[in-house]
Design an enzyme around this catalytic site. Structure first.
Site, PDB file in Angstrom:
ATOM      1  N   TRP A 107      13.249  53.366  50.023  1.00  0.00           N
ATOM      2  CA  TRP A 107      13.548  53.389  48.589  1.00  0.00           C
ATOM      3  C   TRP A 107      14.468  54.563  48.289  1.00  0.00           C
ATOM      4  O   TRP A 107      13.998  55.679  48.053  1.00  0.00           O
ATOM      5  CB  TRP A 107      12.265  53.534  47.777  1.00  0.00           C
ATOM      6  CG  TRP A 107      11.331  52.403  47.951  1.00  0.00           C
ATOM      7  CD1 TRP A 107      11.327  51.228  47.266  1.00  0.00           C
ATOM      8  CD2 TRP A 107      10.230  52.322  48.876  1.00  0.00           C
ATOM      9  NE1 TRP A 107      10.320  50.424  47.723  1.00  0.00           N
ATOM     10  CE2 TRP A 107       9.635  51.057  48.695  1.00  0.00           C
ATOM     11  CE3 TRP A 107       9.714  53.185  49.846  1.00  0.00           C
ATOM     12  CZ2 TRP A 107       8.536  50.639  49.451  1.00  0.00           C
ATOM     13  CZ3 TRP A 107       8.632  52.775  50.586  1.00  0.00           C
ATOM     14  CH2 TRP A 107       8.054  51.515  50.389  1.00  0.00           C
ATOM     15  N   HIS A 153      10.224  50.929  42.121  1.00  0.00           N
ATOM     16  CA  HIS A 153       9.526  49.648  42.120  1.00  0.00           C
ATOM     17  C   HIS A 153       8.510  49.671  40.982  1.00  0.00           C
ATOM     18  O   HIS A 153       8.285  50.728  40.400  1.00  0.00           O
ATOM     19  CB  HIS A 153       8.850  49.353  43.466  1.00  0.00           C
ATOM     20  CG  HIS A 153       8.123  50.529  44.085  1.00  0.00           C
ATOM     21  ND1 HIS A 153       7.717  50.563  45.374  1.00  0.00           N
ATOM     22  CD2 HIS A 153       7.737  51.724  43.555  1.00  0.00           C
ATOM     23  CE1 HIS A 153       7.109  51.716  45.636  1.00  0.00           C
ATOM     24  NE2 HIS A 153       7.113  52.426  44.548  1.00  0.00           N
ATOM     25  N   ARG A 209      17.497  51.946  42.096  1.00  0.00           N
ATOM     26  CA  ARG A 209      17.660  52.469  43.457  1.00  0.00           C
ATOM     27  C   ARG A 209      19.017  53.137  43.570  1.00  0.00           C
ATOM     28  O   ARG A 209      19.986  52.671  42.972  1.00  0.00           O
ATOM     29  CB  ARG A 209      17.615  51.343  44.508  1.00  0.00           C
ATOM     30  CG  ARG A 209      16.357  50.504  44.484  1.00  0.00           C
ATOM     31  CD  ARG A 209      15.267  51.038  45.388  1.00  0.00           C
ATOM     32  NE  ARG A 209      14.024  50.314  45.175  1.00  0.00           N
ATOM     33  CZ  ARG A 209      13.670  49.216  45.843  1.00  0.00           C
ATOM     34  NH1 ARG A 209      14.466  48.752  46.772  1.00  0.00           N
ATOM     35  NH2 ARG A 209      12.531  48.613  45.597  1.00  0.00           N
ATOM     36  N   GLN A 247      11.716  43.819  38.859  1.00  0.00           N
ATOM     37  CA  GLN A 247      10.719  43.497  39.865  1.00  0.00           C
ATOM     38  C   GLN A 247       9.454  43.023  39.165  1.00  0.00           C
ATOM     39  O   GLN A 247       9.166  43.436  38.040  1.00  0.00           O
ATOM     40  CB  GLN A 247      10.408  44.754  40.683  1.00  0.00           C
ATOM     41  CG  GLN A 247       9.693  44.431  41.969  1.00  0.00           C
ATOM     42  CD  GLN A 247       9.285  45.672  42.736  1.00  0.00           C
ATOM     43  OE1 GLN A 247       8.941  46.687  42.165  1.00  0.00           O
ATOM     44  NE2 GLN A 247       9.324  45.576  44.037  1.00  0.00           N
ATOM     45  N   VAL A 306       0.374  48.462  51.840  1.00  0.00           N
ATOM     46  CA  VAL A 306      -0.443  47.305  52.225  1.00  0.00           C
ATOM     47  C   VAL A 306      -0.662  47.308  53.724  1.00  0.00           C
ATOM     48  O   VAL A 306       0.096  47.877  54.478  1.00  0.00           O
ATOM     49  CB  VAL A 306       0.212  45.963  51.804  1.00  0.00           C
ATOM     50  CG1 VAL A 306       0.224  45.804  50.306  1.00  0.00           C
ATOM     51  CG2 VAL A 306       1.597  45.814  52.387  1.00  0.00           C
ATOM     52  N   ALA A 366      -1.612  42.659  47.114  1.00  0.00           N
ATOM     53  CA  ALA A 366      -0.521  43.045  46.218  1.00  0.00           C
ATOM     54  C   ALA A 366       0.730  42.323  46.683  1.00  0.00           C
ATOM     55  O   ALA A 366       0.829  41.928  47.836  1.00  0.00           O
ATOM     56  CB  ALA A 366      -0.313  44.554  46.263  1.00  0.00           C
TER      57      ALA A 366
END
Lengths: 804, 352
Positions: free
Chosen positions: B160, B181, B207, B221, B264, B320
């Site tokens: 990112w 995000h 970004r 997003q 995650v 997620a």
């Protein structure tokens, strides 16, 4: 990361076609971005230069006789300085399709007369074959290259370009990818055998190595090779590096790069004779120290930087780049080889500080395992001796404080696996997956297995990591697909989101097009709309994309006007835009206030050009009409107050209205200030803009609008009245007085007049007034009486008289 | 007498009806009416003569006369209708417009394609019990990275590229950024409530990235999160499969592959089978011949993230996901360049 299949095959057998292999790797999380085939060299083969003679008519050219392996001999003109009799070379016959360095295109090779001599083919350079950039000389193949073998068979290759996620450090190495392929295809992986004899003196007699700051260097290993000879690497080594995207430099440096690509461990070679007192100390830099790095740039060091130093000065930036003062050169004969484990966080910070993201730092920052250091050291030591000769000193340095700490183990239970994946997997199957990955397992119970993770994987730390290994190897298709069956939580009310959506709908319904623009603008943009940027200015971006986008916008106006001005260049209009977004208002030591705003602009002709429509420019009253109707959709009937004294510096002071609802200001509508219009050099004038404040709308009393009124059965009566009022009395004020009466059902203004037959300073306003009662039919007398009363009020409050 | 009276009624009726049939305009009809049915008209005159007859005859002939009257009246009305219809038909036949002339232009407004697609996406999840929440666009490093298992110095931060706010705190750090995000809302929401959590977070993200046909530095997003006791990867698959069907059609197939996001574990990305070529065209522009189109990233919420907000990781699990509405709009509408979205060219916006 470029992975040549030819290299990969040294460690693992590959039966799958390259694209199938790429697919399997991608599905398992090692994404293959591109598969490049090297080859397609029809009519090219390995040839042998039999004889080299000068060209009769050109000094710079030579005439070569080439044996293409089919018991014929070819005469070829060659301009390369490095061609020599006895070489194995890449020979292209007439008909080969190669890159033509003159035209810059691929072309079919024809027999050509070059300075009077016919050349029956060509001896190829890297560039012509598409193997690399080299065109100074021809490609010289190893002496054992089989003459006559098609070049595709001998040099052809497939290169996988991997796009590796930061966790899969292991796949930055060829062996790591080989282990992955082994797991995916059930093949065994062959790790290179390392053995060599240490015929030199003990290493600690020849060099002294110590680590002063073990917190930044967990393990430091070193070996010593003496009496070696620096030179170019053998062709196979150069080829492999080139195919993996690295430029060959010299034998010793090439080996360090080769082993880095092979095992992942970055290595560094010091010329021991250039290391003062043959002493290496791994320590933090002292204040004021400097180091000229290998790229020739002098660097000022700070005390958080880890350096490799000799007895006095830094000779390298640990894990990032070497120093120029200890660089391997042609004269080097003694090499101290370093293979270490540096602290990933510190390493990354150093790389960031000096903007030196090297192949080494990119590996160290992701956290290499300390077990790897001596393995790679030995492999590189062996290879250096193999390609550069010399004698290997006895023993190695291995400075590793927590050498006794057990290898990391992670335990996984089937219960947890089921809790995460929603499926049962048998223990045997789990073990099978782990074994395919070369993880050692030990059953802890019927439900649990304890796993020792091999040294090349540094991404397996918790139970969930193991669960991912299981599911990615057995495949996600084998996991069932179910809908959520847990209770649906109470819905979170989101009044702002709902209001926003209704406002968007309403504005679109009255003919406005929604736009979305960059929320980051420049100070000049803000100054153009007379926004006061001094004092507590808008929020600044520290590293903006460009100077046009370096402040978070505190108003949508400049964006809307840019949109208008841009579109005037491509369209005839009408231009009716709105944008819903947040504006950013800085606050001390806090996140800025993000205020929801809707703003719009209208300009141009009222209608698209048409044979039917009498067109006129969109103006304030179009805007007011649109907003009135849009707000009515939300159940709002605002009042409009003249905004004298500048509601907004971008707006025309005499043509701006404050939009009020239940006593609060919900927005503003006005013509653009003439200075602003001028700055944007707008084609159509006027431009009318509005802003609605979402917070204010949201804060309105819940039932301020949309109250059902029963439909009356009784007829309405209507009267037309023309009133003369002083010019400065707003029509809205008159209308409001009329509206207020309980028997007045509706008031329509149908004419505004100034001029002839009226006193100077007066204007006439003509209204249709509709009277109606919910419970009876009004008599003419009642209507007249009501009207008389209204006229008296108007006379008293605003000085209105009936026009004759 | 009565015989002849009856006869004359009969004759008159016949004559009148014959005449009526010849008439073709309302004026003639009126004349006809006056002539036969008017106060001095033929039938009235005959009936007026009844007074000279005896009672019996009077009744008989009277009835006859009344019948004749209604016959004539009905005839009149019918003929009147016929004439007016014929006349309207004639008028309609003459009145013509050129229907190929352009219509009167109505300027309508439309919602930005991103808004439209965002709504479609959130609607699909709302139907599965997800709530919509939103968060700040200017965020703390703490929520944007640290709470999501991306501490300072983590190499995954390179995923990112961040635009930072020019603000330095007392510790000399630069902790404020333009969110990269909408995932920070995971932490913000879970900090403020206990499970069950089921939400989607639409919003703008930023970004530090050079723009080209597939990259923008400002885009949108939708982040999603479901956490409760008993939520599994199988539920993740089902939920996202259902989403793909809602957006791209009920026939869509989905495919998951391993991918990495620090917040995650396991992490995946999801592809749908190519709706354009269905895997049959090796030069397909949409799927680049692979037959599959990547549309979102997802995974089971990392225990670090759950622990950071104080959830019991033994008890609660969740998934997620994050997806880009512009990418979905590009796929749905065949838009070839993401830069169209925020250039606000009417020629683009009017297509949606």
């Amino acid at each position: 990361m470029l992975i040549p299949l030819s290299w990969l095959r040294e460690y693992v057998d590959i039966d799958l076609p390259p694209h199938e292999l790429a697919h399997r790797l991608t599905m398992a999380g090692v994404e293959v971005g591109e598969v490049t085939e090297l080859g397609g060299w029809e009519n090219c083969c390995v040839g042998e230069v039999l004889e080299v003679n000068p060209h009769p008519n050109a000094d710079s050219l030579q005439l070569c006789r080439v044996n293409p392996g089919d018991s014929t001999e070819m005469e070829v003109v060659c301009g390369a300085p490095n061609v020599a009799a006895g070489q194995r070379i890449c020979f292209a016959r007439v008909g080969a399709n190669l890159y033509n360095t003159h035209s810059g295109r691929h072309e079919t090779l024809k027999a050509a007369r070059i300075r009077g001599v016919v050349s029956e083919g060509m001896i190829c350079s890297e560039l012509e074959l598409g193997l690399g950039e080299g065109h100074e000389g021809i490609v010289v193949l190893p002496e054992d290259a089989p003459i006559g073998v098609p070049l595709d068979d001998y040099l052809g290759d497939t290169i996988l370009d991997l796009e590796i996620t930061p966790n899969r450090l292991d796949c930055f190495s060829i062996l790591g990818v080989a282990h992955e392929i082994g797991a995916l295809t059930g093949k065994k992986v062959r790790t290179p055998e390392v053995s060599y004899s240490e015929d030199g003196p003990p290493i600690d007699e020849e060099a002294c190595v110590s680590v002063a700051d073990p917190d930044l260097c967990r393990r430091y290993t070193a070996s010593l090779i003496q009496g070696l000879k620096i030179g170019p690497s053998p062709q196979w080594l150069q080829d492999r590096l080139a195919r993996a995207g690295l430029r060959p430099i010299s034998n010793v440096v090439d080996v360090t790069n080769y082993v880095m690509l092979e095992f992942n461990q970055p290595l560094h070679a010091f010329d021991l004779d250039k290391v003062r007192d043959k002493t290496i100390i791994v320590r933090r830099a002292a204040p004021g120290e400097t180091l000229e790095t290998l790229d020739g740039v002098p660097r000022e060091l700070n005390t958080e930087v880890l350096v490799i130093a000799d007895s006095r000065d830094p000779v390298g930036l640990g894990g990032v780049i070497g120093g120029a003062n200890s660089e391997i050169g042609p004269e080097t004969t003694s090499v101290l080889l370093e293979s270490a484990t540096f602290n990933s966080y510190n390493n990354r910070r150093t790389a960031d500080t000096y903007r030196l993201h090297t192949d080494a730092s990119q590996r160290f920052e992701k956290g290499l395992r300390p077990e790897l250091a001596p393995i790679a050291l030995r492999r590189a030591t062996q290879l250096i001796q193999q390609v550069a000769g010399g004698t290997i000193a006895r023993g190695i340095y291995d400075i590793y404080e927590d050498a006794d700490s057990p290898a990391p183990r992670v335990t996984m239970t089937l219960r947890r696996l089921k809790q995460i994946l929603g499926m049962d997997v048998r223990l045997e199957q789990v073990e099978e997956v782990f074994h395919s990955l070369e993880f050692q397992t030990e059953r802890v119970s019927d439900d649990a297995v304890s796993v020792t993770v091999p040294y090349w994987r540094s991404d397996i730390n918790i139970e969930e990591d193991l669960i991912e290994e299981v599911v990615r190897i057995i495949g996600y298709d084998n996991v069932p697909t179910t809908m959520l069956s847990t209770p649906i939580p109470y819905r979170q009310p989101v009044p702002m989101t709902e209001l926003r959506s209704r406002i968007r709908e309403a504005l679109a319904a009255v003919g406005l097009q929604e736009t979305i623009s960059y929320p980051v603008v420049s100070l000049e943009d803000l100054e153009k709309v007379n926004y006061d940027v001094k004092g507590f200015g808008p929020l600044r971006v520290a590293n903006p994309m460009s100077t046009e986008h370096d402040h978070m916008r505190p108003t949508l106006l400049p964006s809307l006007l840019d949109t208008l001005s841009y579109n005037e260049g491509y369209n005839e209009g009408p231009f009716r835009f709105f944008e819903q977004s947040r504006v950013f208002l800085p606050q001390v030591n806090q996140l800025p206030e993000e205020r929801e705003v809707v703003a719009g602009v209208i300009s141009g002709m009222r209608s698209e050009p048409s044979w039917l429509v009498d067109n006129g420019p969109l103006d304030f009253f179009d805007g007011k009409g649109m907003l009135t109707s849009a707000l009515a959709q939300l159940g709002l009937e605002p009042s409009w107050e003249p905004a004298e004294g500048g509601e907004n510096a971008a707006l025309h002071p005499g043509r701006t209205a404050r939009i009020m609802c239940s006593g609060s200001r919900i927005g503003v509508l006005g013509e653009l200030h003439p200075t602003v219009t001028e700055r944007y050099d707008l084609r159509y004038r006027p431009a009318t803009v509005f802003e609605l404040y979402m917070d204010a709308l949201l804060a309105l009393p819940a039932r301020s609008g949309r109250n059902f009124r029963s439909l009356t059965r009784f007829p309405s009566a209507h009267r037309d009245v023309a009133l003369v009022v002083p010019e400065d009395v707003p029509a809205g004020r008159v209308q409001e007085i009329l509206d207020r009466h309980r028997l007045v059902e509706r008031v329509e203004l149908f004419d505004v007049y100034t001029g002839e037959n009226l006193q100077a300073g007066a204007k006439s306003l003509a209204f249709h007034v509709y009277f109606q009662s919910p419970d009876r039919t009004l008599t003419a007398e009642e209507v007249n009486r009501t009207l008389d009363g209204l006229l008296r009020t108007l006379q008293r409050d605003v000085g209105a008289t009936l026009r004759d | 007498m009565s015989q002849s009276t009856a006869q004359s009624i009969e004759d008159l009726t016949q004559t009148a009806l014959t005449e009526l049939a010849q008439l073709d305009n309302p004026e003639a009809l009126e004349q006809w009416r006056v002539h036969y049915l008017g106060r001095r008209g033929g039938l009235t005159t005959i009936l007026r003569g009844l007074s000279q007859l005896d009672l019996e005859q009077r009744r008989e002939v009277g009835a006859l006369g009344n019948r004749a009257k209604s016959t004539l009246e009905e005839g009149l009305e019918r003929r009147g209708q016929e004439i007016s219809e014929a006349r309207l038909a004639q008028v309609a036949d003459l009145e013509r417009i050129d229907v190929t002339l352009p219509g009167r232009p109505i300027t309508t407004g439309r919602l930005h394609p991103t808004t439209q697609v965002l709504r479609e996406i959130t609607d699909a999840f709302v139907a599965m019990g997800f709530s919509i929440v939103e968060g700040p666009e200017i965020e703390w490093d703490h929520y944007n990275f640290e709470m999501l298992n991306i501490p300072q110095g983590h190499p995954a931060r390179d995923m990112w590229n961040t635009l930072w706010v020019d603000y330095v705190n007392e510790e000399g750090q630069r902790p404020m950024l333009l969110r990269t995000h909408t995932s920070p809302m995971q932490a913000r929401v879970m900090e403020s409530m206990e499970p069950p959590v089921r939400l989607v977070v639409p919003g703008k993200v930023y970004r530090y990235e050079a723009t080209d046909a597939t990259h923008e530095w400002h885009f949108h997003q939708v982040e999603g999160l479901a956490v409760d006791e008993g939520i599994t990867f199988a539920d993740l698959k089902g939920t996202l499969y259902e989403f793909a069907r809602q957006i791209f059609g009920a026939r869509r197939q989905v495919r998951f592959r391993c991918d990495y996001f620090p917040f995650v574990e396991p992490g995946v990305d999801m592809s749908i089978d190519c709706f354009s070529c269905e895997g049959t065209d090796s030069s397909c522009r949409i799927c680049r011949g692979s037959g599959w189109i990547e549309i979102l990233g997802a995974g089971m919420v990392h225990p670090y993230v759950l622990r950071a907000v104080g959830y019991d990781t033994e008890k609660y699990t969740g998934f997620a996901f994050g997806l880009g509405p512009e990418r979905i709009a590009m796929l749905k509408y065949g838009i070839d360049d993401i830069r169209h979205f925020y250039s606000n060219d009417l020629r683009f916006l009017r297509q949606f």
